[in-house]
Design an enzyme around this catalytic site. Structure first.
Site, PDB file in Angstrom:
ATOM      1  N   THR A  88     -12.010  26.550  41.380  1.00 53.64           N
ATOM      2  CA  THR A  88     -11.023  27.485  41.750  1.00 53.64           C
ATOM      3  C   THR A  88     -11.771  28.880  40.985  1.00 53.64           C
ATOM      4  OG1 THR A  88      -8.952  26.079  41.539  1.00 53.64           O
ATOM      5  CG2 THR A  88      -8.576  28.423  41.381  1.00 53.64           C
ATOM      6  N   LYS A 115      -7.375  33.949  18.588  1.00 47.94           N
ATOM      7  CA  LYS A 115      -6.857  34.459  17.204  1.00 47.94           C
ATOM      8  C   LYS A 115      -5.408  34.710  17.074  1.00 47.94           C
ATOM      9  CE  LYS A 115     -11.351  37.169  17.600  1.00 47.94           C
ATOM     10  NZ  LYS A 115     -11.945  38.531  17.737  1.00 47.94           N
ATOM     11  N   ARG A 137      -4.864  31.249  35.663  1.00 51.62           N
ATOM     12  CA  ARG A 137      -4.555  29.756  35.504  1.00 51.62           C
ATOM     13  C   ARG A 137      -4.129  29.603  34.066  1.00 51.62           C
ATOM     14  NH1 ARG A 137      -7.943  24.639  37.442  1.00 51.62           N
ATOM     15  NH2 ARG A 137      -6.960  25.581  39.589  1.00 51.62           N
TER      16      ARG A 137
END
Length: 344
Positions: A88, A115, A137
């Site tokens: 993808t 982080k 995604r």
């Protein structure tokens, strides 16, 4: 965190067609009147057809020596993938570059996400950089829609949790349409891990919208509850479910999303639900074999069946993916210049 039983309750997205009054009193209908592509659910057959028709032209372009156009020159496209992906992400990257856009792949392993930055903070940070398209995604259902509400650019859902994967369904539809001319009236079997599959959900919505019949074939543990209300047939026997079907879509077992025992063993799963030539004999003689990838040979599909070049269109699906994503990028960047879509 969503569970497989939530599959039917996840939000879709669609808007009413935008009608712009013309000086002669008629209306100019925007062919694809949406700012984002977050899912297939809610799209009309005409809107799906617009994307498929646009994709057709790019199939031939991608087969030429000179594959590049300048339609997206000056546009910035960011691939924002919170889950690993090969097909993808590479497909979207190729699509953006072949249209002349500037494509940036964000490495989340070194980003501020690691982080502790929140999804909304990330969205606001990226928005301040004025990208034109975000391709996202994410492992959580609904996360892409949330992000889309915080940015000014177009957003394409490249897969969110077990919710949707719209461009996969579009490339599957394009593959079928090029082989069968239409989706209307076809009998399509989607087989395997339905419960954890965003590909299955998007394909169900698209196929039903385009007039196909859909069968779901899987163990009871891998079928969402009450899925029949979507208008599909459910089978727990592979031989019965494949009887006289035109298209067979195999799905990967997504064991990374499973908690607990959904089937006794991989070997037993293949025995009853893996596609081999014995089970394939129940389908029509010219039935097409599909798989969104990555494939687990010997788990959900026999290696010889996967490589049956007379019936398998798995490699063709990969090719169609680039064309479909080029079409989606083209349509959504066109819509960026439509003032009536800015507040959607």
């Amino acid at each position: 965190m969503r569970t497989s039983s939530d599959l039917l309750d996840l939000p879709g997205w669609a808007g009413a067609p935008i009608m712009r009054p013309m000086q002669d009193g008629t209306s100019d209908r925007v062919p694809f009147p949406h700012r984002h592509l977050l899912g297939i659910e809610g799209l009309s057959p005409d809107e799906i057809t617009v994307l498929l028709d646009r994709s057709e032209a790019y199939v031939e372009q991608n087969r030429q020596a000179d594959k590049k156009k300048s339609l997206l020159r000056g546009r910035t496209i960011i691939n924002l993938f919170f889950e690993n992906s090969t097909r993808t992400r590479t497909s979207f990257e190729l699509a953006g570059k072949r249209l002349g856009g500037d494509v940036i792949n964000m490495s989340l392993s070194t980003s501020s996400i690691k982080k502790g930055e929140t999804l909304i903070d990330t969205a606001m940070t990226l928005n301040a950089m004025h990208p034109d398209v975000l391709i996202v995604r994410h492992p959580n259902s609904g996360a892409v829609k949330l992000l889309s509400e915080k940015v000014n650019c177009a957003v394409i859902n490249a897969g969110d949790g077990i919710h949707e994967h719209p461009t996969q369904a579009l490339l599957d539809a394009l593959t079928i349409r090029r082989r069968r001319a239409t989706l209307q009236g076809l009998l399509v079997a989607i087989c395997g891990d339905i419960a954890h599959s965003r590909v299955a959900r998007s394909n169900i919505h698209l196929l039903l919208a385009m007039g196909a019949r859909v069968r779901l074939i899987a163990p009871a543990t891998l079928i969402p509850s009450s899925v029949e209300r979507l208008g599909v047939e459910v089978f727990h026997d592979m031989n019965a479910g494949l009887k006289d079907v035109d298209i067979i879509m195999m799905l990967r077992l997504q064991q990374e999303r499973m908690q607990g025992g959904f089937f006794p063993s991989v070997r037993e799963y293949f025995t009853f639900f893996g596609l081999d030539y014995a089970k394939l004999a129940n389908a029509k003689a010219d039935a097409l074999i599909m798989h969104p990838g990555p494939m687990n040979r010997g788990v959900e599909i026999d290696a010889e069946v996967a490589d049956d070049f007379g019936r398998s269109v798995i490699r063709e699906q990969v090719e169609m993916g680039v064309a479909v994503r080029m079409a989606c990028l083209e349509v959504l960047t066109e819509n960026l210049d439509r003032p009536e879509l800015r507040n959607l």
